[in-house]
Design an enzyme around this catalytic site. Structure first.
Site, PDB file in Angstrom:
ATOM      1  CG  HIS B  22      85.925  -2.060  15.469  1.00 50.37           C
ATOM      2  ND1 HIS B  22      85.710  -1.795  16.293  1.00 50.37           N
ATOM      3  CD2 HIS B  22      87.326  -2.209  15.909  1.00 50.37           C
ATOM      4  CE1 HIS B  22      85.898  -2.118  17.933  1.00 50.37           C
ATOM      5  NE2 HIS B  22      87.383  -2.296  17.195  1.00 50.37           N
ATOM      6  NE  ARG B  95      93.460   3.201  18.130  1.00 51.85           N
ATOM      7  CZ  ARG B  95      92.227   2.033  18.477  1.00 51.85           C
ATOM      8  NH1 ARG B  95      91.404   2.001  18.325  1.00 51.85           N
ATOM      9  NH2 ARG B  95      92.430   1.324  19.873  1.00 51.85           N
ATOM     10  CB  SER B 132      86.425  -0.822  22.200  1.00 54.37           C
ATOM     11  OG  SER B 132      86.258  -0.648  21.062  1.00 54.37           O
TER      12      SER B 132
END
Lengths: 156, 156, 156, 156, 156, 156
Positions: B22, B95, B132
Site C-alpha cells: 500500500h 495483484r 493483508s
C-alpha cells in the site's frame, strides 16, 4: 520530481486499427495528464493490415480538435521512447485477465529498468469485447466493423 | 473540467493492516495527483483485526512528512466519498487475475453511476505476494510479519 | 421467432484433428438442437497438419450413424455461415479461463453484429486437457495419440 | 519403484536465453532430486534468438560447479526424453494463471501417456515478471537486460 | 431420449436481487427451450437482503407475460430439483474467469452425478459488470441501483 | 543441506473431507519424498462439517498400509509445523487458476519467511472438479458423494 512539472503520458500500441475502446481510453484519461502522446508502434517483424501512414492519419483525425493529444511513430523500447519525450507514465487498457497477466509482466519489467509507471484503465463495459484482432477478422471477411471504430474511420 | 483543476484521488481500503505494498502504491502515484486521500473503510458488518483508530494512526505515521497525502475514515459508497471530497479518481492496486476481475466489475459499476475513473497500478514484483489477509494470519499465529509493513508499524 | 421453428446450431472449428472432446460435445448437445452443423473452418492464412478432405472424412465417419449432424466446409465469418444455414446458435466448448476470455470476446462481438447466440459447454473432466495443438505435437513426434481421438481416426 | 532408486528430474525449455528465474528454480529444487537434467529444446519450426551452442554454453557455465546438474539438447516429446534418461519427474515453473492453464494441460496429457509426474514451482516474487520473451525484446532494442540473466551471461 | 421430448431448463440462483443481466439471460435462451424454470434458491445458512417472497414476486412480475417461464422456490441439490421437474438442462451465466472456474467444477460434478447438462451463456457487454453483490452494496448505502434491475423492481 | 538428508514433506489441509483427489496427490508424490506428513488443520475460527477425530481416522484408514505416510493435527502457521517436523517441503494441489493465484501468494510469503519450498501438483483430469466444498454440499443435501472419496470413507 516537482509537482509543477508537466505530467506526460505515452499510450503505446499498434492500433491496427484504432478502436472506439482506444478512443474512450484517451478521453477518459485526458484530464489526468497535461499531455498524452499516442505512440504508434512499428515493428518490422510484424505484419499489419493497415499501413502506418493510414493508422497515423486515422488517429490524427480522431483527435484533431483535442489539445494535448498527439501521435508519433515509434520503434524500439517503450521506455526509451518515454525518456526521449520526457514522459513519466505509460497508459494501458486491460480488458481480460489474460491481458492482465501479460501487461503486469511488461509493466514490472519496465519499472525495473526505469522509473516510468504504467497506469491501467479498465474498458467501459460496452467496449470490453472490442479488440483490433477481431475487427481485422471482420474487415478481412467483408463484415461491417464500423460500429467498433471512431467516426471518420472508414475501411473502404 | 478544466486542466487547471486540482487532481484529487481517493485510495480506499480497509488497510487491516496497511502494508509496504500500500505504501509503495501511494508513493508511486503521488506525483500524478495534487492530492491523495487514503480512505479508511469501516464497515459495521466486517470484523477487523486492528481497530480503526490504530489503523488510522499507522497510516498517518507513514505519511506524516508527505505533503498532499491525508487519511480519512469513511463508510458508504466510495463514489459518494469521492464526490464529497471533489475527487475525480480512485486508485486501486491489482495483484492477481482474481483481483482483476473483481476490481473491473467495481470500477465499471462506479463508472456507470458517476464520472469517477479508477486508475489501476500493478504492484512491484517484490510486493506481489503481500496481502493483508496473509499478514493477519501470520500475526494471529505469532509469526514475524514486520517485513511486510512500513517501518514504524509494530504489532507488539 | 416461433417456438416451432427448427433449432439449428453451428459448431465451428478447425478440428485439426477432431478429438474425443469435440465428439463428446456434439453428443452432449445433440438433443438440445434439431440440427447441428459441424463447420470445418478453412483459413488460407493458417497451416493445417491434416488436409481439409481428411478432416472432413474423419468427422463424417464419426457421425455417419447420427441423424441431425452434418459437416460443411466454411470460410469467412461464422455469423455469415450461420445466416446462410438459418442457424440461430453457435456451440463452443470452453476448457480453460484463457479460452474463456477469448471466447467471451468473440461471442459478444458476434452478438453485436447479429442475433446469433453462442452456447457454451464445459468439457467432461476426462477431456479437459485434450486439445488439438497438443495432439499435433504428439503425432509430429511419433507419439501415440490414439486415445485422444474418436475410434476410426488413425494417424497411420 | 523402490525408495532407493535415484530421483531424476528433467527441466525442459528453450532457454532463449536462460534467466535468473530459471537459475533460481534449479537451485531451489536441487536437493529434492538426485539429478536434474536441463533439457534444451530444439524445434526446427521455431526461430531462436541465440544459437543452440550459445544457449548450451551459458547453462553449462552457470552450473559448472553444481554437481548433479547437467545439460542436454533434445528434440521430440519431453516424456520420450525422460524415459531415455530414466527420469520420473519433469520440473516446470509457473508464473501466471495463463501459464498455469497451459502447463496443466501439458502435464495432464503427459500423465495420460506415461507415469511421469510434473512438479511445479512458483517463482520468487522478484522473478515473477522475468521471462525470456521480454528479455529478447530488450536485447533486440539494445536495452540492458543483464540484471535478468545469471552472472556470466553477456549478450555482447 | 427422443427428439420430440420437451426441452426443459432450470435457471437456478439466489437472485438477491434479480438483475437486468438475469433477465437478458432468460430472454436470450427462451427459444432454445420449451420451458425455463427459474429456481429461486433458499439456503438456511445464507443471509439474504431481500425476502424470498419479495424476490419471487419480482421475478414473476418480470415474466408475467412470457409464456414458458415460471418461478419456483427450491432448496437442496440443483440436480434433484431438475429431476423432479423433468429438466435435462441447467442454464448459467458466466461473467468472469473466476466465475468460470467455479461454474466448471459445479457443472462437472453435476454431470458426474446425473445426465443433466449445464448450458453457459456469456453476458451482453453492457451487463458484464452487473452482479447482485455490488447491487446490494449500492442499495445498502442508499445509492441508486435502479438501472441494474428490470423495470418494475423498486428498492423503495 | 546434504543430499543424504531425509526429504520430508508436509501436505496441509482441512480435508473436510479427504477426497480421492487428495489421495491421488499423496500417492503420486510418495516416491519423491522419504516421508509425507498429512497435516490436518484445525482452526478455531472455522466450522467443519466432520469432526477432527473423524477426519483423522479416515486419513489414517486410507494410508494404513502405506509406509512413510502419517497424519498429524496442527494449528498455527504451516511453516512452523514444518520446522518442528524437519520438513523442507510443502505439497499443494492446484486445480484452477483461482486456486493458483491464492496458492502462489501463500507459497511466496512462506518462502519469504523461511527456506521451505512449496511443490505443486496438478490434479489428474478425472479429479479436476472434485473439491471438498462441493462434496459437503452434496452430503448436506443427502446426495451420493461416495465416488469422490477414497474407499472406506462412509458418510452414512
Amino acid at each position: 520530481m516537482s509537482k509543477t512539472k508537466k505530467r506526460i503520458a505515452v499510450f503505446p500500441g499498434s492500433f491496427d486499427p484504432f478502436t472506439v475502446g482506444h478512443e474512450a481510453l484517451v478521453k477518459r484519461t485526458i484530464h489526468l495528464f497535461d499531455e498524452i502522446i499516442i505512440a504508434l508502434g512499428t515493428n518490422s517483424n510484424k505484419q499489419y493490415m493497415f499501413s502506418e501512414a493510414q493508422r497515423k492519419k486515422w488517429i490524427e483525425h480522431v483527435f484533431k480538435n483535442t489539445p494535448g493529444v498527439s501521435v508519433q511513430r515509434f520503434s524500439g523500447l517503450t521506455i526509451d521512447f518515454c525518456k526521449k519525450n520526457n514522459a513519466q507514465y505509460i497508459i494501458r487498457g486491460v480488458r481480460t485477465s489474460t491481458d492482465f497477466e501479460f501487461e503486469k509482466a511488461i509493466a514490472q519489467m519496465n519499472r525495473s529498468l526505469s522509473n516510468i509507471e504504467t497506469i491501467f484503465i479498465m474498458p467501459l463495459p460496452e467496449h470490453s469485447a472490442i479488440n483490433s484482432t477481431i475487427i481485422r477478422d471482420i474487415v478481412r471477411n467483408n463484415g461491417d466493423a464500423s460500429m467498433f471504430v471512431p467516426k471518420g474511420i472508414r475501411f473502404k
